[in-house]
Scaffold this active site. Structure first.
Site, PDB file in Angstrom:
ATOM      1  N   CYS A 134      86.794  50.242  75.433  1.00 17.14           N
ATOM      2  CA  CYS A 134      87.919  51.048  74.951  1.00 17.14           C
ATOM      3  C   CYS A 134      87.380  52.094  73.987  1.00 17.14           C
ATOM      4  CB  CYS A 134      88.942  50.160  74.228  1.00 17.14           C
ATOM      5  SG  CYS A 134      90.450  51.051  73.733  1.00 17.14           S
ATOM      6  N   CYS A 147      95.166  38.185  72.019  1.00 13.16           N
ATOM      7  CA  CYS A 147      95.238  39.648  71.876  1.00 13.16           C
ATOM      8  C   CYS A 147      94.121  40.194  71.017  1.00 13.16           C
ATOM      9  CB  CYS A 147      96.537  40.047  71.209  1.00 13.16           C
ATOM     10  SG  CYS A 147      97.930  39.758  72.221  1.00 13.16           S
ATOM     11  N   GLU A 171      87.854  41.493  81.348  1.00 15.13           N
ATOM     12  CA  GLU A 171      88.503  40.180  81.317  1.00 15.13           C
ATOM     13  C   GLU A 171      89.986  40.294  81.623  1.00 15.13           C
ATOM     14  OE1 GLU A 171      85.743  37.747  78.180  1.00 15.13           O
ATOM     15  OE2 GLU A 171      87.287  38.991  77.295  1.00 15.13           O
ATOM     16  N   CYS A 230      97.721  39.143  81.797  1.00 12.97           N
ATOM     17  CA  CYS A 230      97.297  40.184  80.867  1.00 12.97           C
ATOM     18  C   CYS A 230      96.067  40.850  81.472  1.00 12.97           C
ATOM     19  CB  CYS A 230      96.983  39.539  79.513  1.00 12.97           C
ATOM     20  SG  CYS A 230      96.321  40.688  78.299  1.00 12.97           S
ATOM     21  N   CYS A 282      89.963  50.892  67.229  1.00 10.92           N
ATOM     22  CA  CYS A 282      90.746  50.230  66.181  1.00 10.92           C
ATOM     23  C   CYS A 282      89.835  49.162  65.541  1.00 10.92           C
ATOM     24  CB  CYS A 282      92.004  49.596  66.760  1.00 10.92           C
ATOM     25  SG  CYS A 282      93.055  50.799  67.630  1.00 10.92           S
ATOM     26  N   CYS A 308      90.099  45.233  66.264  1.00 13.63           N
ATOM     27  CA  CYS A 308      90.146  44.774  67.663  1.00 13.63           C
ATOM     28  C   CYS A 308      88.733  44.604  68.209  1.00 13.63           C
ATOM     29  CB  CYS A 308      90.911  45.806  68.498  1.00 13.63           C
ATOM     30  SG  CYS A 308      90.853  45.508  70.273  1.00 13.63           S
TER      31      CYS A 308
HETATM   32  N1  SAH Z   1      95.092  49.663  73.927  1.00 14.82           N
HETATM   33  C1  SAH Z   1      96.398  49.096  74.059  1.00 14.82           C
HETATM   34  C2  SAH Z   1      96.425  47.750  74.764  1.00 14.82           C
HETATM   35  C3  SAH Z   1      95.374  46.726  74.421  1.00 14.82           C
HETATM   36  S1  SAH Z   1      95.515  45.612  73.084  1.00 14.82           S
HETATM   37  C4  SAH Z   1      97.059  48.976  72.729  1.00 14.82           C
HETATM   38  O1  SAH Z   1      96.375  49.130  71.712  1.00 14.82           O
HETATM   39  O2  SAH Z   1      98.254  48.773  72.667  1.00 14.82           O
HETATM   40  C5  SAH Z   1      97.038  44.762  73.133  1.00 14.82           C
HETATM   41  C6  SAH Z   1      97.598  44.491  71.732  1.00 14.82           C
HETATM   42  O3  SAH Z   1      96.749  43.626  70.954  1.00 14.82           O
HETATM   43  C7  SAH Z   1      97.737  45.767  70.900  1.00 14.82           C
HETATM   44  O4  SAH Z   1      98.975  45.739  70.250  1.00 14.82           O
HETATM   45  C8  SAH Z   1      96.602  45.630  69.909  1.00 14.82           C
HETATM   46  O5  SAH Z   1      96.803  46.401  68.769  1.00 14.82           O
HETATM   47  C9  SAH Z   1      96.617  44.150  69.647  1.00 14.82           C
HETATM   48  N2  SAH Z   1      95.414  43.655  68.991  1.00 14.82           N
HETATM   49  C10 SAH Z   1      94.171  44.178  69.013  1.00 14.82           C
HETATM   50  N3  SAH Z   1      93.334  43.425  68.276  1.00 14.82           N
HETATM   51  C11 SAH Z   1      94.065  42.409  67.776  1.00 14.82           C
HETATM   52  C12 SAH Z   1      93.758  41.297  66.952  1.00 14.82           C
HETATM   53  N4  SAH Z   1      92.531  41.102  66.505  1.00 14.82           N
HETATM   54  N5  SAH Z   1      94.758  40.459  66.653  1.00 14.82           N
HETATM   55  C13 SAH Z   1      96.004  40.640  67.118  1.00 14.82           C
HETATM   56  N6  SAH Z   1      96.350  41.657  67.918  1.00 14.82           N
HETATM   57  C14 SAH Z   1      95.401  42.545  68.222  1.00 14.82           C
END
Ligand code: SAH
Length: 378
Positions: free
Chosen positions: A137, A371, A117, A130, A141, A144
């Protein structure tokens, strides 16, 4: 306590750096190559090398995708030239709009059926794309959405670039609410960990910033690479000589909690990771953005705000900027968004210790485009 499911992504990391053998590769596209590479590809195929520049101009400057509009290419050779350097890379499966059309999420199907996406966000005076850098991935985490499905594969440079070009094309044609426009910013904050696909990511950064028609001619300062903190790659990026903005997804100032929220932390500690971020600032002069998703009663305590400020200030003043993100709640997840008053106190504490702080907006929340919500379910 570390559960087996949480240590798994760390064990599989080498796979993330080296693509599995025997896989079919995405079609080769001019956006994968620099100008010399494009020329060479044509001459190797028995085609005139100087056509590469015309094809690049159609792709990056005119944003044309219909061969019929490439009238400077001889009709008899057009199809051959286009299939050599401009093969189709992805098809839109679905688009969803929010914020009265100012936010557009596109679900793409890649050549092998992988789904990714991208999200276009239009603000007064700027448009941010974005983009995804991997299908899925491997960083796992737990808060996420993308992290829950594991890694399918790395994307190619051209597959990353094409998401931006598609947005630019839609804007140029006036198809996005607000009229004709351009992409001004790109953030690698879609699906995937860009630093785990370093070579393709840096290639994409070069294509975005190469002057037209070799690339899109964007300013490197307007490109943000976001990472969980793959320390060796952060050090490498600092030496590339491209002043992109680095965002570090920190989410916790202490190893005990960060080990849980960002499992790669068991490999690279908070201290090592923040040192690498500071090194990026020292080498490039670019202020680093510290991403911190606000999770209720998990990482939003006032004492953690104080600790975060101390961890940053220990390395110097003014080199980092805290970007707080109210957590986007992922269905079925145990993590919820912080209370308003706790977020406000967190900001106050950071600012009291001299850390410049912003609260990120949550564009596209209602279409799961915010995000961490990109999951490419279909
Ligand atoms: N893998 C990279 C980029 C992808 S995510 C990274 O982790 O930085 C982009 C941002 O969104 C990251 O800061 C991630 O931690 C954040 N993110 C992931 N899940 C989220 C959520 N449920 N709510 C808010 N931010 C989130």
């Amino acid at each position: 306590m570390t559960e087996p499911t949480k240590t798994e992504p760390i064990k599989t990391l080498p796979l993330v750096f080296d693509e599995p053998r025997g896989r079919r590769k995405p079609p080769r596209h001019l956006a994968d190559l620099d100008e010399a590479g494009r020329k060479a590809l044509l001459t190797d195929a028995g085609l005139p090398g100087f056509r590469a520049k015309q094809l690049s101009n159609h792709y990056f400057a005119r944003l044309v995708d219909d061969p019929a509009e490439m009238t400077d290419l001889p009709a008899g050779q057009r199809d051959e030239l286009v299939s050599a350097l401009l093969p189709s890379l992805m098809t839109p499966v679905r688009t969803m709009e929010a914020d009265k059309g100012a936010t557009v999420k596109t679900l793409w199907k890649l050549f092998d059926g992988s789904l990714v996406e991208s999200v276009l966000m239009r603000y007064p005076g700027r448009v941010t794309m974005c983009v995804s850098s991997q299908a899925g991935c491997g960083m796992a985490c737990p808060f996420c959405a993308t992290g829950q499905g594991g890694l399918q594969r790395n994307m190619s440079t051209a597959e990353i670039v094409e998401q931006v070009v598609a947005g630019a094309r839609a804007l140029a044609r006036g198809e996005v609410a607000g009229g004709v426009g351009r992409v001004s910013n790109v953030v690698f904050m879609g699906m995937g960990e860009p630093m785990a696909n370093y070579k393709a990511m840096i290639g994409a950064v070069r294509r975005l910033t190469d002057p037209a028609p070799a690339g899109l001619g964007m300013s490197a300062r307007h490109v943000t690479v976001s990472t969980v903190g793959l320390v060796p790659r952060m050090l490498q990026l600092a030496d590339e000589g491209i002043p992109v903005t680095l965002a570090l997804s920190l989410h916790a100032p202490d190893d005990e909690l960060r080990n849980e929220l960002v499992p790669i932390n068991t490999r690279f500690s908070v201290a090592e990771t923040v040192d690498a971020a500071h090194n990026y600032f020292a080498k490039t002069g670019r202020r680093v953005s510290i991403e911190y998703a606000m999770m209720r009663d998990i990482n939003d305590q006032a004492w953690r705000a104080d600790l975060l400020a101390d961890v940053l200030n220990e390395r110097g003043r003014g080199w980092a900027h805290a970007n707080l993100i109210p957590l986007n709640e992922v269905p079925g997840s145990q993590f919820t968004r912080s209370r308003e008053e706790d977020m406000e106190e967190f900001v106050r504490r950071l600012e009291a210790k001299g850390i410049s702080t912003t609260m990120r907006d949550t564009r596209g929340n209602d279409i799961d485009a915010a995000c961490g919500q990109l999951a490419a379910s279909e």
